[in-house]
Design an enzyme around this catalytic site. Structure first.
Site, PDB file in Angstrom:
ATOM      1  N   PRO A   1      62.327 -33.291  12.601  1.00 24.29           N
ATOM      2  CA  PRO A   1      62.643 -34.230  12.807  1.00 24.29           C
ATOM      3  C   PRO A   1      61.597 -33.976  14.871  1.00 24.29           C
ATOM      4  CG  PRO A   1      64.477 -32.131  13.441  1.00 24.29           C
ATOM      5  CD  PRO A   1      62.945 -32.513  11.892  1.00 24.29           C
ATOM      6  N   ASP A   2      60.775 -34.293  14.924  1.00 24.17           N
ATOM      7  CA  ASP A   2      60.336 -34.439  16.628  1.00 24.17           C
ATOM      8  C   ASP A   2      61.513 -34.840  17.771  1.00 24.17           C
ATOM      9  OD1 ASP A   2      59.168 -34.912  18.782  1.00 24.17           O
ATOM     10  OD2 ASP A   2      57.329 -36.000  17.212  1.00 24.17           O
TER      11      ASP A   2
ATOM     12  N   LYS B   1      49.475 -38.666  23.636  1.00 23.85           N
ATOM     13  CA  LYS B   1      50.720 -37.609  23.634  1.00 23.85           C
ATOM     14  C   LYS B   1      51.694 -37.636  24.877  1.00 23.85           C
ATOM     15  CE  LYS B   1      53.171 -33.768  21.415  1.00 23.85           C
ATOM     16  NZ  LYS B   1      52.464 -32.143  21.445  1.00 23.85           N
TER      17      LYS B   1
ATOM     18  N   ASN C   1      52.135 -21.124  10.550  1.00 22.73           N
ATOM     19  CA  ASN C   1      51.250 -21.494  11.767  1.00 22.73           C
ATOM     20  C   ASN C   1      50.213 -20.390  12.196  1.00 22.73           C
ATOM     21  OD1 ASN C   1      52.245 -21.596  14.203  1.00 22.73           O
ATOM     22  ND2 ASN C   1      53.229 -23.351  13.232  1.00 22.73           N
TER      23      ASN C   1
ATOM     24  N   LYS D   1      62.614 -17.401  -6.307  1.00 20.36           N
ATOM     25  CA  LYS D   1      61.242 -17.113  -6.361  1.00 20.36           C
ATOM     26  C   LYS D   1      60.662 -18.195  -7.326  1.00 20.36           C
ATOM     27  CE  LYS D   1      57.261 -14.111  -6.845  1.00 20.36           C
ATOM     28  NZ  LYS D   1      56.520 -12.606  -6.704  1.00 20.36           N
TER      29      LYS D   1
END
Length: 404
Positions: free
Chosen positions: A309-310, A341, A214, A293
């Site tokens: 996993p959180d 949250k 990200n 690749k």
């Protein structure tokens, strides 16, 4: 006012962004600062001396051989009395001069003669900025102790798009104001506390040369680690891949994937007094990682993703004495998503922002959501200031827990 009576030398060099220096000078003067402008000959081709004389109500300096006052050695007087010297914009030419220790005009002479902090705000073409010589010169200035501000990314006057824009005057002004502010006192209540901070993105491998990630820069987490360290806290920073230098006085743990970060955090969680989860951890990863690749085929490439996993949910379920701080970068329904949250993860504080306000930037605009229902909203400000506000909030929560 924080800047009242502070003597600022504002150096202006010959780039198209020189016009923005007028706004910076105006902001500094309005705050009560005494601003002395030093211009290079090239700068005067982009903006006139009269502009700065009108804004500062003081003479503009441009020639080391012309003294504005009888019996004055101007470049020495300016150097000796300055509380801060800032060059905005700073061209590649001036950066090269300063790196080499040259003093062949009024501005470079003042800077080399001054013992005040020197800040450099580069502004130039994206290709010039990326040139190895310029990058080497910037590193040299940092080694001298100069502080670099920017540059920002965006569309440049030359038509190119990339890194090279002068940081906006309001942001530079806020940084100067923050520098002269009292900041966090030495006896801040975080002294001796063990604080675990996560920062940056994670990288989820697809094959040996590709990964999913990200746009997180890691700047917010690094700023928090620095701010907490300055209060005397024992800080451990668990960081994904970034381009940032490791903060001084902080124990740094480098990780790549979400599972790496999970293991690093769980291993250190029990000993922590406070955990600040500022990292942008990938929610999903490829189910299968190719050992070779992946070659391009004729049809679409389908990748099955599985949940990572959180980390925040896991430590929220495990917490006993720890104070937990989470982050939420949202593109819509910020308040609803942040409140959900906060409750679901069992957080004591959630720092929420719109993704466009913070991702990859040096500034952020955040709102604090506290477990008790209280909220605190802030204007756009440097991430260093946001980090200090987070530390103040943590200290307040710790003191409240002790009282109860």
């Amino acid at each position: 006012m924080t800047l009242s009576g502070k003597k600022i030398v504002l150096g202006i060099t010959g780039g198209i962004a020189a016009y923005k220096a007028a706004e910076l000078a105006s902001l500094l003067v309005k705050s009560g600062a005494i601003v002395d402008v030093v211009m290079t000959e090239s700068a005067k081709r982009f903006i006139g001396e009269a502009t700065f004389q009108a804004l500062t109500r003081r003479p503009v300096y441009e020639n080391v051989f012309v003294e504005k006052k009888e019996g004055q050695i101007a470049h020495i007087d300016l150097a000796d009395t300055a509380d801060l010297v800032i060059v905005a914009p700073a061209t590649a030419n001036m950066i090269g001069k300063l790196a080499a220790g040259l003093a062949d005009d009024m501005l470079s002479t003042v800077i080399l003669a001054s013992r005040a902090p020197v800040w450099i705000a580069p502004a130039m073409n994206v290709n010039m900025y990326a040139h190895p010589a310029v990058q080497k010169n910037l590193r040299t200035l940092e080694d001298y102790g100069y502080r670099l501000i920017g540059p920002d990314q965006g569309r440049l006057a030359c038509g190119w798009t990339g890194k090279g824009r002068l940081v906006e005057p309001e942001v530079i002004f806020t940084e100067i104001d923050a520098y002269f502010a009292d900041g966090i006192p030495d006896d801040f209540p975080l002294k001796g506390k063990k604080i675990l901070v996560t920062a940056g993105p994670t990288q989820e491998a697809l094959d040996p040369v590709r990964y999913f990630s990200n746009h997180s820069s890691g700047k917010m987490g690094y700023a928090i680690a620095c701010a907490a360290s300055r209060t005397g806290a024992e800080v451990t920073l668990v960081t994904g891949p970034t381009q940032l230098e490791a903060p001084q006085g902080v124990s740094v743990v480098q990780v790549n994937s979400a599972r790496d970060m999970y293991e690093a955090v769980i291993k250190r969680f029990e000993a922590a007094d406070v955990v600040v989860k500022a990292a942008a951890v990938a929610d999903y990863r490829p189910e299968t990682v190719s050992g070779q690749k992946i070659k391009k085929g004729d049809g679409p490439l389908l990748v099955k993703m599985v949940r990572n996993p959180d980390i925040l949910t896991e430590i929220g379920a495990r917490k006993t004495h720890q104070l937990l701080v989470g982050f939420a970068a949202e593109t819509e329904n910020l308040e609803e998503n942040a409140q959900r949250k906060l409750e679901k993860k069992r957080l004591d504080l959630l720092v929420a922002n719109r993704a466009e306000d913070g991702f990859g930037k040096d500034t952020n605009k955040v709102t604090f959501f506290f477990a008790g229902g209280r909220r605190q909203a802030f204007e756009q400000m440097p991430k260093r200031r946001v980090a200090e506000e987070i530390c103040r909030a943590i200290a307040g929560l710790l003191e409240t827990s002790v009282l109860h």
